[in-house]
Motif scaffolding. Sequence first.
Motif, PDB file in Angstrom:
ATOM      1  N   GLY A  20      -0.215   6.520   1.171  1.00  0.00           N
ATOM      2  CA  GLY A  20       0.620   5.487   0.339  1.00  0.00           C
ATOM      3  C   GLY A  20       1.967   5.313   0.929  1.00  0.00           C
ATOM      4  N   CYS A 146       7.816  10.226 -13.430  1.00  0.00           N
ATOM      5  CA  CYS A 146       6.765  10.834 -12.723  1.00  0.00           C
ATOM      6  C   CYS A 146       5.974  12.007 -13.675  1.00  0.00           C
ATOM      7  CB  CYS A 146       7.406  11.714 -11.767  1.00  0.00           C
ATOM      8  SG  CYS A 146       8.678  13.081 -12.383  1.00  0.00           S
ATOM      9  N   GLU A 260       8.405   1.851  -8.400  1.00  0.00           N
ATOM     10  CA  GLU A 260       9.011   2.599  -9.009  1.00  0.00           C
ATOM     11  C   GLU A 260      10.565   2.746  -8.873  1.00  0.00           C
ATOM     12  OE1 GLU A 260       7.540   3.497  -6.516  1.00  0.00           O
ATOM     13  OE2 GLU A 260       8.163   5.445  -5.786  1.00  0.00           O
ATOM     14  N   TRP A 289       1.055   0.592  -5.891  1.00  0.00           N
ATOM     15  CA  TRP A 289       0.848   1.893  -5.137  1.00  0.00           C
ATOM     16  C   TRP A 289      -0.572   1.913  -4.631  1.00  0.00           C
ATOM     17  CZ3 TRP A 289       2.832   5.383  -9.797  1.00  0.00           C
ATOM     18  CH2 TRP A 289       4.400   5.532  -9.504  1.00  0.00           C
ATOM     19  N   ILE A 291      -3.599   4.124  -4.876  1.00  0.00           N
ATOM     20  CA  ILE A 291      -3.990   5.423  -5.523  1.00  0.00           C
ATOM     21  C   ILE A 291      -5.447   5.760  -5.164  1.00  0.00           C
ATOM     22  CG2 ILE A 291      -2.692   4.825  -7.777  1.00  0.00           C
ATOM     23  CD1 ILE A 291      -4.555   3.195  -8.784  1.00  0.00           C
ATOM     24  N   GLY A 295      -5.479   7.798  -9.540  1.00  0.00           N
ATOM     25  CA  GLY A 295      -4.545   8.609  -9.589  1.00  0.00           C
ATOM     26  C   GLY A 295      -3.487   8.263  -8.515  1.00  0.00           C
ATOM     27  N   LYS A 296      -2.324   9.217  -8.702  1.00  0.00           N
ATOM     28  CA  LYS A 296      -1.542   9.217  -7.463  1.00  0.00           C
ATOM     29  C   LYS A 296      -2.028  10.168  -6.383  1.00  0.00           C
ATOM     30  CE  LYS A 296       3.016   8.413  -7.646  1.00  0.00           C
ATOM     31  NZ  LYS A 296       4.442   8.620  -7.718  1.00  0.00           N
ATOM     32  N   SER A 298      -1.571  13.335  -4.125  1.00  0.00           N
ATOM     33  CA  SER A 298      -0.826  14.255  -3.749  1.00  0.00           C
ATOM     34  C   SER A 298      -1.729  15.469  -3.521  1.00  0.00           C
ATOM     35  CB  SER A 298      -0.026  14.675  -5.189  1.00  0.00           C
ATOM     36  OG  SER A 298      -1.029  15.561  -5.874  1.00  0.00           O
ATOM     37  N   TYR A 304      -5.300  14.530  -1.047  1.00  0.00           N
ATOM     38  CA  TYR A 304      -4.409  14.179   0.020  1.00  0.00           C
ATOM     39  C   TYR A 304      -5.241  14.671   1.521  1.00  0.00           C
ATOM     40  CZ  TYR A 304      -1.029  15.050   3.550  1.00  0.00           C
ATOM     41  OH  TYR A 304      -0.358  15.121   4.699  1.00  0.00           O
ATOM     42  N   ASP A 332      -1.412  -2.783  -7.571  1.00  0.00           N
ATOM     43  CA  ASP A 332      -1.997  -1.461  -7.212  1.00  0.00           C
ATOM     44  C   ASP A 332      -3.259  -1.340  -6.489  1.00  0.00           C
ATOM     45  OD1 ASP A 332       0.304  -0.198  -8.261  1.00  0.00           O
ATOM     46  OD2 ASP A 332      -0.842   0.448 -10.115  1.00  0.00           O
TER      47      ASP A 332
END
Length: 503
Positions: A20, A146, A260, A289, A291, A295-296, A298, A304, A332
């Motif tokens: 990202g 967040c 954001e 974003w 994704i 989802g994000k 991480s 990740y 997105d």
Amino acid sequence: MEKYYITTPIYYPSANFHIGHCYCTIVSDAIARYKRMKGFDVFFQTGTDEHGQKIQKKAEECGKTPKEYVDEIVADAQDLWKTLNISYDNFIRTTDEDHIECVQKIFKKLYDQGDIYKGEYKGLYCTPCESFWTESQLVDGKCPDCGRDVYEVSEEAYFFKLSKYQDRLVKYYEEHPDFIEPISRKNEMLNNFIKPGLEDLCVSRTSFDWGIPVTFDDKHVVYVWLDALTNYISSLGYLSEDDSNFKKYWPADLHIVGKEIVRFHTIIWPIILMALDIDIPKKVFGHGWLIVNGGKISKSLGNYKDPREYIESYGVDAVRYFALREVPFGSDGNFSEEALISRINGDLANILGNLVQRTISMGHKYFDGKIENKGFEDEISKNFIESIDNLESIVEEKMDKLEISSALEEIFNVLRASNKYIDDTTPWILAKDESLSDQLQTVLYNLIESIRVCANLLKPYLPTTSENILKQINSNDERLSFVNNNKYELNQPEILFKRIDVK
Ligand code: MSP
């Protein structure tokens, strides 16, 4: 020469850099390279945002000083940008001495002129976002950005008079309809933040010390967003002895930011600049974003992967191409390895790689690699050449609107048309008849010209591949339209992108 100043956000060196983060930087790089190609004097800046409570905490957890902690991550970020061929002109660190001095001077100036005043802050704070919130802004009692816990802060603090500038900001939006893009983000700013009324912003903290000290009251450190936003002008020498770059490059032509942080760049930042009585950036573009599985990205969610792993497996230009082509800039988009592979197989291997390979191989087979224009004309070739000649202006139109994915799509349309031109003109049949030799050679010439023009137009997006293609056709002609009288002595073809077996 017209100048063009483009920036990415400066990144928090607090977590692992993921695909990202690369997304935003690749897009900015492609725009910077495109503008350079168009003859602009480009200043492209990225960097790191190294102060704040979040970094201090992380460093403590690792048993390091904040500076030791950030130094390591910054070196890693610079390595990643190098691997991705990011052509920045300046990498700013907010721990640089001249940046610190600039922030301190700005804080003092705003204080002296009455735009910063001392008070008491009582409210809520989200440490991961380094954001202040009021009770009513929370969503289910959590940070609206967040979704994590906020905690109560009560401390002596300096405040910046945002409220005083509210009307001027709204007027600025009205008079500069292109300032915020996409337009939906502007409406969000107006409806969610400005119309309910801007509150003065807390711009100092006393409960930790990893920040830039306020010169005249050194138990305070400057709020990390005031520190961070200033990077865009401190790097140009604003308020320093040598401000020639500031005079030359400011105002910024384009700040690229994630959705954001649009609010910091289109409310707080322009108001700081108004208070300093300097120009406001021409455009802030808030992108969406990337994704993963909806989802994000991480580490804790287990989705990740170090971006270098993708680069090692698929090549740097495949990753760049995916970032630029897959998602319309602004929306997105989902990132997955399957989608990346499908772009490689579908576009890069089948359309681009195949065209270059086929054309050069035929050039060697039929003419020992020596190709020139023998002047043959027919309707199919005329239309084909016309599409090559129109491409530069179509790409320009798309890039001017920051429709990067569409710009690439247009180039690939011409590459696709080139493959079709081979199928329509059937060189292997022409080759059977000696009297059609000139026609055959002209067909190959037209194809090589198409490859040359497309490779040059692809430079901002796929710099390594473009160079490789131009080496294969042995050309350093950078013109972006069809040329009649080039003479080619082709090198041997090399595979540009291997098809990936999905299994
Ligand atoms: N330090 C601030 C920016 C200060 S600018 C004066 C910051 N840093 S960040 O490291 O958290 O994020 C940097 C940029 O990366 C942001 O624009 C953010 O939107 C972007 N991205 C982080 N994750 C992302 C995705 N998954 N997809 C696309 N961009 C994302 O914010």
